[in-house]
Design a protein around this motif. Sequence first.
Motif, PDB file in Angstrom:
ATOM      1  N   GLY A  75      -4.805   2.523 -47.528  1.00  0.00           N
ATOM      2  CA  GLY A  75      -4.275   1.465 -48.386  1.00  0.00           C
ATOM      3  C   GLY A  75      -5.273   0.356 -48.628  1.00  0.00           C
ATOM      4  N   GLY A  76      -6.548   0.642 -48.450  1.00  0.00           N
ATOM      5  CA  GLY A  76      -7.583  -0.391 -48.495  1.00  0.00           C
ATOM      6  C   GLY A  76      -7.618  -1.206 -49.771  1.00  0.00           C
ATOM      7  N   SER A  77      -7.464  -0.558 -50.931  1.00  0.00           N
ATOM      8  CA  SER A  77      -7.523  -1.314 -52.178  1.00  0.00           C
ATOM      9  C   SER A  77      -6.343  -2.264 -52.292  1.00  0.00           C
ATOM     10  CB  SER A  77      -7.554  -0.365 -53.371  1.00  0.00           C
ATOM     11  OG  SER A  77      -6.385   0.437 -53.387  1.00  0.00           O
ATOM     12  N   ILE A  78      -5.213  -1.864 -51.738  1.00  0.00           N
ATOM     13  CA  ILE A  78      -4.044  -2.747 -51.769  1.00  0.00           C
ATOM     14  C   ILE A  78      -4.281  -3.921 -50.837  1.00  0.00           C
ATOM     15  CG2 ILE A  78      -1.563  -2.914 -51.298  1.00  0.00           C
ATOM     16  CD1 ILE A  78      -1.452   0.150 -51.894  1.00  0.00           C
ATOM     17  N   VAL A  79      -4.790  -3.650 -49.644  1.00  0.00           N
ATOM     18  CA  VAL A  79      -5.078  -4.723 -48.692  1.00  0.00           C
ATOM     19  C   VAL A  79      -6.089  -5.694 -49.291  1.00  0.00           C
ATOM     20  CG1 VAL A  79      -6.105  -5.269 -46.449  1.00  0.00           C
ATOM     21  CG2 VAL A  79      -4.521  -3.365 -46.655  1.00  0.00           C
ATOM     22  N   ALA A  80      -7.126  -5.154 -49.946  1.00  0.00           N
ATOM     23  CA  ALA A  80      -8.149  -6.000 -50.554  1.00  0.00           C
ATOM     24  C   ALA A  80      -7.534  -6.915 -51.606  1.00  0.00           C
ATOM     25  CB  ALA A  80      -9.257  -5.149 -51.160  1.00  0.00           C
ATOM     26  N   SER A  81      -6.600  -6.390 -52.385  1.00  0.00           N
ATOM     27  CA  SER A  81      -5.989  -7.219 -53.429  1.00  0.00           C
ATOM     28  C   SER A  81      -5.116  -8.316 -52.836  1.00  0.00           C
ATOM     29  CB  SER A  81      -5.163  -6.357 -54.390  1.00  0.00           C
ATOM     30  OG  SER A  81      -4.017  -5.860 -53.742  1.00  0.00           O
ATOM     31  N   LEU A  82      -4.630  -8.102 -51.603  1.00  0.00           N
ATOM     32  CA  LEU A  82      -3.790  -9.115 -50.955  1.00  0.00           C
ATOM     33  C   LEU A  82      -4.601 -10.148 -50.185  1.00  0.00           C
ATOM     34  CD1 LEU A  82      -0.989  -6.789 -49.575  1.00  0.00           C
ATOM     35  CD2 LEU A  82      -0.784  -8.402 -51.451  1.00  0.00           C
ATOM     36  N   SER A  83      -5.900  -9.905 -50.010  1.00  0.00           N
ATOM     37  CA  SER A  83      -6.706 -10.816 -49.201  1.00  0.00           C
ATOM     38  C   SER A  83      -6.796 -12.205 -49.810  1.00  0.00           C
ATOM     39  CB  SER A  83      -8.094 -10.241 -48.971  1.00  0.00           C
ATOM     40  OG  SER A  83      -8.790 -10.150 -50.191  1.00  0.00           O
ATOM     41  N   ASP A  84      -6.626 -12.317 -51.112  1.00  0.00           N
ATOM     42  CA  ASP A  84      -6.648 -13.623 -51.758  1.00  0.00           C
ATOM     43  C   ASP A  84      -5.323 -14.366 -51.595  1.00  0.00           C
ATOM     44  OD1 ASP A  84      -9.211 -13.158 -52.617  1.00  0.00           O
ATOM     45  OD2 ASP A  84      -8.587 -12.399 -54.576  1.00  0.00           O
ATOM     46  N   TRP A  85      -4.343 -13.694 -51.017  1.00  0.00           N
ATOM     47  CA  TRP A  85      -3.019 -14.265 -50.848  1.00  0.00           C
ATOM     48  C   TRP A  85      -2.622 -14.223 -49.370  1.00  0.00           C
ATOM     49  CZ3 TRP A  85      -1.238 -16.414 -55.195  1.00  0.00           C
ATOM     50  CH2 TRP A  85      -1.780 -15.973 -56.378  1.00  0.00           C
ATOM     51  N   PRO A  86      -3.170 -15.116 -48.539  1.00  0.00           N
ATOM     52  CA  PRO A  86      -2.827 -15.063 -47.121  1.00  0.00           C
ATOM     53  C   PRO A  86      -1.341 -15.313 -46.902  1.00  0.00           C
ATOM     54  CG  PRO A  86      -4.135 -17.018 -47.611  1.00  0.00           C
ATOM     55  CD  PRO A  86      -4.059 -16.209 -48.874  1.00  0.00           C
ATOM     56  N   GLY A  87      -0.758 -14.492 -46.077  1.00  0.00           N
ATOM     57  CA  GLY A  87       0.662 -14.627 -45.783  1.00  0.00           C
ATOM     58  C   GLY A  87       1.146 -13.439 -44.986  1.00  0.00           C
ATOM     59  N   HIS A  88       2.453 -13.301 -44.913  1.00  0.00           N
ATOM     60  CA  HIS A  88       3.064 -12.222 -44.150  1.00  0.00           C
ATOM     61  C   HIS A  88       4.219 -11.616 -44.925  1.00  0.00           C
ATOM     62  CE1 HIS A  88       0.878 -14.307 -40.999  1.00  0.00           C
ATOM     63  NE2 HIS A  88       0.961 -13.194 -40.304  1.00  0.00           N
ATOM     64  N   PHE A  89       4.536 -10.375 -44.616  1.00  0.00           N
ATOM     65  CA  PHE A  89       5.689  -9.703 -45.181  1.00  0.00           C
ATOM     66  C   PHE A  89       6.796  -9.811 -44.147  1.00  0.00           C
ATOM     67  CE2 PHE A  89       2.186  -8.098 -47.527  1.00  0.00           C
ATOM     68  CZ  PHE A  89       2.681  -7.973 -48.817  1.00  0.00           C
ATOM     69  N   ILE A  90       7.878 -10.474 -44.516  1.00  0.00           N
ATOM     70  CA  ILE A  90       8.955 -10.766 -43.576  1.00  0.00           C
ATOM     71  C   ILE A  90      10.186  -9.955 -43.975  1.00  0.00           C
ATOM     72  CG2 ILE A  90      10.447 -12.591 -42.681  1.00  0.00           C
ATOM     73  CD1 ILE A  90       8.123 -14.529 -43.186  1.00  0.00           C
ATOM     74  N   PRO A  91      10.762  -9.216 -43.010  1.00  0.00           N
ATOM     75  CA  PRO A  91      11.937  -8.397 -43.337  1.00  0.00           C
ATOM     76  C   PRO A  91      13.187  -9.250 -43.496  1.00  0.00           C
ATOM     77  CG  PRO A  91      11.431  -8.217 -41.011  1.00  0.00           C
ATOM     78  CD  PRO A  91      10.349  -9.061 -41.632  1.00  0.00           C
ATOM     79  N   ASN A  92      14.052  -8.838 -44.423  1.00  0.00           N
ATOM     80  CA  ASN A  92      15.341  -9.512 -44.536  1.00  0.00           C
ATOM     81  C   ASN A  92      16.375  -8.665 -43.796  1.00  0.00           C
ATOM     82  OD1 ASN A  92      16.118  -7.401 -46.200  1.00  0.00           O
ATOM     83  ND2 ASN A  92      15.839  -8.547 -48.095  1.00  0.00           N
ATOM     84  N   LYS A  93      17.637  -9.052 -43.864  1.00  0.00           N
ATOM     85  CA  LYS A  93      18.666  -8.348 -43.088  1.00  0.00           C
ATOM     86  C   LYS A  93      18.875  -6.901 -43.540  1.00  0.00           C
ATOM     87  CE  LYS A  93      22.345 -10.183 -45.947  1.00  0.00           C
ATOM     88  NZ  LYS A  93      23.481 -11.037 -46.058  1.00  0.00           N
ATOM     89  N   ASP A  94      18.453  -6.569 -44.757  1.00  0.00           N
ATOM     90  CA  ASP A  94      18.612  -5.206 -45.275  1.00  0.00           C
ATOM     91  C   ASP A  94      17.427  -4.318 -44.938  1.00  0.00           C
ATOM     92  OD1 ASP A  94      20.993  -6.033 -46.488  1.00  0.00           O
ATOM     93  OD2 ASP A  94      19.909  -6.736 -48.255  1.00  0.00           O
ATOM     94  N   GLY A  95      16.400  -4.886 -44.319  1.00  0.00           N
ATOM     95  CA  GLY A  95      15.226  -4.104 -43.973  1.00  0.00           C
ATOM     96  C   GLY A  95      14.156  -4.096 -45.049  1.00  0.00           C
ATOM     97  N   ALA A  96      14.416  -4.724 -46.189  1.00  0.00           N
ATOM     98  CA  ALA A  96      13.398  -4.840 -47.235  1.00  0.00           C
ATOM     99  C   ALA A  96      12.459  -5.992 -46.859  1.00  0.00           C
ATOM    100  CB  ALA A  96      14.062  -5.126 -48.581  1.00  0.00           C
ATOM    101  N   TYR A  97      11.239  -5.942 -47.346  1.00  0.00           N
ATOM    102  CA  TYR A  97      10.266  -6.977 -47.015  1.00  0.00           C
ATOM    103  C   TYR A  97      10.036  -7.894 -48.204  1.00  0.00           C
ATOM    104  CZ  TYR A  97       9.054  -4.585 -42.711  1.00  0.00           C
ATOM    105  OH  TYR A  97       9.100  -4.029 -41.475  1.00  0.00           O
ATOM    106  N   ARG A  98       9.798  -9.159 -47.902  1.00  0.00           N
ATOM    107  CA  ARG A  98       9.392 -10.096 -48.948  1.00  0.00           C
ATOM    108  C   ARG A  98       8.132 -10.790 -48.472  1.00  0.00           C
ATOM    109  NH1 ARG A  98      11.060 -15.483 -48.080  1.00  0.00           N
ATOM    110  NH2 ARG A  98      12.306 -15.658 -46.204  1.00  0.00           N
ATOM    111  N   PHE A  99       7.229 -11.058 -49.397  1.00  0.00           N
ATOM    112  CA  PHE A  99       5.960 -11.694 -49.059  1.00  0.00           C
ATOM    113  C   PHE A  99       6.160 -13.195 -49.016  1.00  0.00           C
ATOM    114  CE2 PHE A  99       1.847 -13.553 -50.245  1.00  0.00           C
ATOM    115  CZ  PHE A  99       1.072 -13.033 -49.222  1.00  0.00           C
TER     116      PHE A  99
END
Length: 173
Positions: A75-99
């Motif tokens: 997933g390197g190209s995806i990770v690289a595209s996210l490097s400009d957006w520091p943050g975390h993916f946090i799960p909600n109660k349904d198990g889906a993630y939001r950045f």
Amino acid sequence: MKTLTAEQWPKLMLDQSNKCLADILDAVDIEMSQHYPAAIKTERYYKRVQPKLEEAREAIEEAFGLFGEDWPHYGGSIVASLSDWPGHFIPNKDGAYRFVPDYRRPVLDEVMTISEASERYGVPATTIKSACAGQKGNPPSFTEYECRKSGKTWLVTKAGMDRLYGGRKDVKN
């Protein structure tokens, strides 16, 4: 579920997407055999439907091979595209993630009790308490913005712990 970093998120999403697509194709195959047995007995199913299902399976496997676990930069190209957006993916109660970008993370994530800081950084709680209150005539090591007492509980900031003891060690994990 735990919070995911930008480096962990693509692997999880690729794995889950691959499994989901394979499950959908399997479900279509099962539904066809259970609800349309007459169609399966005809050559039409084997000439039209079955080849399309196999094409879809092969395409999914090929795509997963491009980004899958055998790929050295999973997933390197995806990770690289996210490097400009520091943050975390946090799960909600349904198990889906939001950045959640780092600048929008709750302030409470930056404050912890001494026992929590001790677990995270691998520093004895008594050492952290001494750094908060001072000891043997020495002033506190934390600044007034990095540590304070709330009732009977000492609270320290992540920034203060990082300054005094280096980055988070995650001793428990």
